[in-house]
Design an enzyme around this catalytic site. Sequence first.
Site, PDB file in Angstrom:
ATOM      1  N   LYS A   1     -22.441 -31.830  32.705  1.00 26.15           N
ATOM      2  CA  LYS A   1     -21.146 -31.149  32.630  1.00 26.15           C
ATOM      3  C   LYS A   1     -20.064 -32.222  32.575  1.00 26.15           C
ATOM      4  O   LYS A   1     -20.168 -33.239  33.286  1.00 26.15           O
ATOM      5  CB  LYS A   1     -20.975 -30.261  33.867  1.00 26.15           C
ATOM      6  CG  LYS A   1     -19.713 -29.397  33.858  1.00 26.15           C
ATOM      7  CD  LYS A   1     -19.636 -28.487  35.093  1.00 26.15           C
ATOM      8  CE  LYS A   1     -18.433 -27.559  35.060  1.00 26.15           C
ATOM      9  NZ  LYS A   1     -18.351 -26.676  36.244  1.00 26.15           N
TER      10      LYS A   1
ATOM     11  N   SER B   1     -17.563 -21.709  35.176  1.00 25.11           N
ATOM     12  CA  SER B   1     -16.999 -22.700  34.310  1.00 25.11           C
ATOM     13  C   SER B   1     -18.027 -23.604  33.615  1.00 25.11           C
ATOM     14  O   SER B   1     -17.677 -24.275  32.640  1.00 25.11           O
ATOM     15  CB  SER B   1     -16.055 -23.603  35.124  1.00 25.11           C
ATOM     16  OG  SER B   1     -16.770 -24.323  36.097  1.00 25.11           O
TER      17      SER B   1
ATOM     18  N   SER C   1     -19.663 -20.995  39.428  1.00 23.76           N
ATOM     19  CA  SER C   1     -19.723 -21.633  38.108  1.00 23.76           C
ATOM     20  C   SER C   1     -21.080 -22.138  37.662  1.00 23.76           C
ATOM     21  O   SER C   1     -21.210 -22.585  36.520  1.00 23.76           O
ATOM     22  CB  SER C   1     -18.731 -22.782  38.030  1.00 23.76           C
ATOM     23  OG  SER C   1     -17.453 -22.272  37.806  1.00 23.76           O
TER      24      SER C   1
HETATM   25  N1  GLN Z   1     -14.545 -18.529  38.427  1.00 22.82           N
HETATM   26  C1  GLN Z   1     -14.122 -19.204  39.602  1.00 22.82           C
HETATM   27  C2  GLN Z   1     -12.773 -19.863  39.370  1.00 22.82           C
HETATM   28  O1  GLN Z   1     -12.255 -19.678  38.324  1.00 22.82           O
HETATM   29  C3  GLN Z   1     -15.148 -20.205  40.034  1.00 22.82           C
HETATM   30  C4  GLN Z   1     -15.117 -21.443  39.235  1.00 22.82           C
HETATM   31  C5  GLN Z   1     -16.096 -22.476  39.728  1.00 22.82           C
HETATM   32  O2  GLN Z   1     -17.051 -22.175  40.432  1.00 22.82           O
HETATM   33  N2  GLN Z   1     -15.817 -23.724  39.372  1.00 22.82           N
HETATM   34  O3  GLN Z   1     -12.252 -20.518  40.197  1.00 22.82           O
END
Ligand code: GLN
Length: 480
Positions: A72, A147, A171
Amino acid sequence: MHERSIAELIAARAAGEFSAADITAAYLDRIDTHADTLNALITRTDAAARERAAALDARADGALAGLPIIHKDIFCTKGVKTSCASRMLDNFIAPYNATVVERLHAAGTVTLGKANMDEFAMGSSNENSFYGAVKNPWNLDFVPGGSSGGSAAAVAAGLAPAATGTDTGGSIRQPAAFCGVTGIKPTYGRVSRYGMIAFASSLDQGGCFARSAEDCAHVLTAMAGFDERDSTSVERDVPDYASQLTGDISGLTIGLPREYFAEGLEAGSREVIDAAIDQMKALGANVVEIDMPHTDLAVSTYYVIAPAEASSNLARFDGVRYGYRCADPVDLDDLYTRSRAEGFGPEVQRRIMMGAYVLSAGYYDAYYLKAQKTRRLIAGDFHDAFAKVDLIAAPVTQAPAFPIGEKADDPVAMYLNDVYTLPASLAGVPGMSVPAGFVDGLPVGLQLIAPWFEEGRLLNAAHSYQQATDWHTRRPPGFE
Ligand code: GLN
């Protein structure tokens, strides 16, 4: 090549069936064919990957020697662009490796490239990337989740046997569910955050995606462990997770939290989850219903705490030290303001403003302090649950992937999408998404959650389920 498990790849290479260079070449071919269609990668490192594979063939060592992997783009990779999918870091070449990258490298992995993601890991759909949306390999009109959407899409499409991800509020689990791959978010503190660009430091945790729990076990064993450069990493031995995969879950008690099966769970997804739970029963697990009464506080709690920490973490991007700087600033204020306004996308700006607001004098007690207290109640639900059960099973999301654009202009609808993944993040417990079926051709994930540091139990339950089912072996049409 891309159909083999990690253990098979490693064994075949060790037996001389093919070389690391062959494996890398095969995956680079897959990337040539499919990566652009999905927009799954921000950076490709083909030449370095080929060189690295050849070097590994010259002196083989490491438990994962020759294994291709995609990182990532939140993990610092020495000498390679590390953008966090932000214009702010579009010009950033990391001068060092994240601990996760370092450890996997020491185990012998070959980095194929850097995966697309939501900017600074803020999002649930991968639409918040400076480099454009990622597409779901099961249906190119749908989001892959976020994400870590590029990582999940890449593994689903067979562009790498494994990919790293991070999970702050879902995410890893949510994109794994949307793309039909296996993903694990370890216990907070299990994997070092050093060199992982910070979003919300009390929640951020690195983990991985692969095509089975067994494959995840191999990767996690190499990634995890204490690191003196991350003060929140925990000094505790890392077992060989793969050796804990007995496949036996008879006698295990699995709790189903009523709150995760209430209103909001789409009917088709519910059928898939119910069938998965029946399968766990058939494998000998005892299933009981439990209450986790503070579940409905998770979204509001998380969307105070995560932005608060983000507003602090992202203060370093000021146009002075590194990253994007606006053109022709007239004075220092203009330099700060315009660099941040031009360098950060709209969702990141929204989070910074929310975070600064909830931390500001006058609102701190009402929002930030209150959220810390509700976080404690949510963690308490897990303490209470794990006094009674060995594992929790639930859906990952209320419904399968949604069309690209559907929630893009509605941040609240997007935030609500995280309702089932946020509690485990707030409590710091490990969680997984395991492919469990389909609704209208889109994958559905079963979420399994274990007590703190019981990744072995978690992976074994997923493995046991995968021994009895073949959902994790399905490939998206066109990406077989
Ligand atoms: N969807 C959540 C956010 O937008 C979690 C994102 C994540 O786990 N990095 O913060």
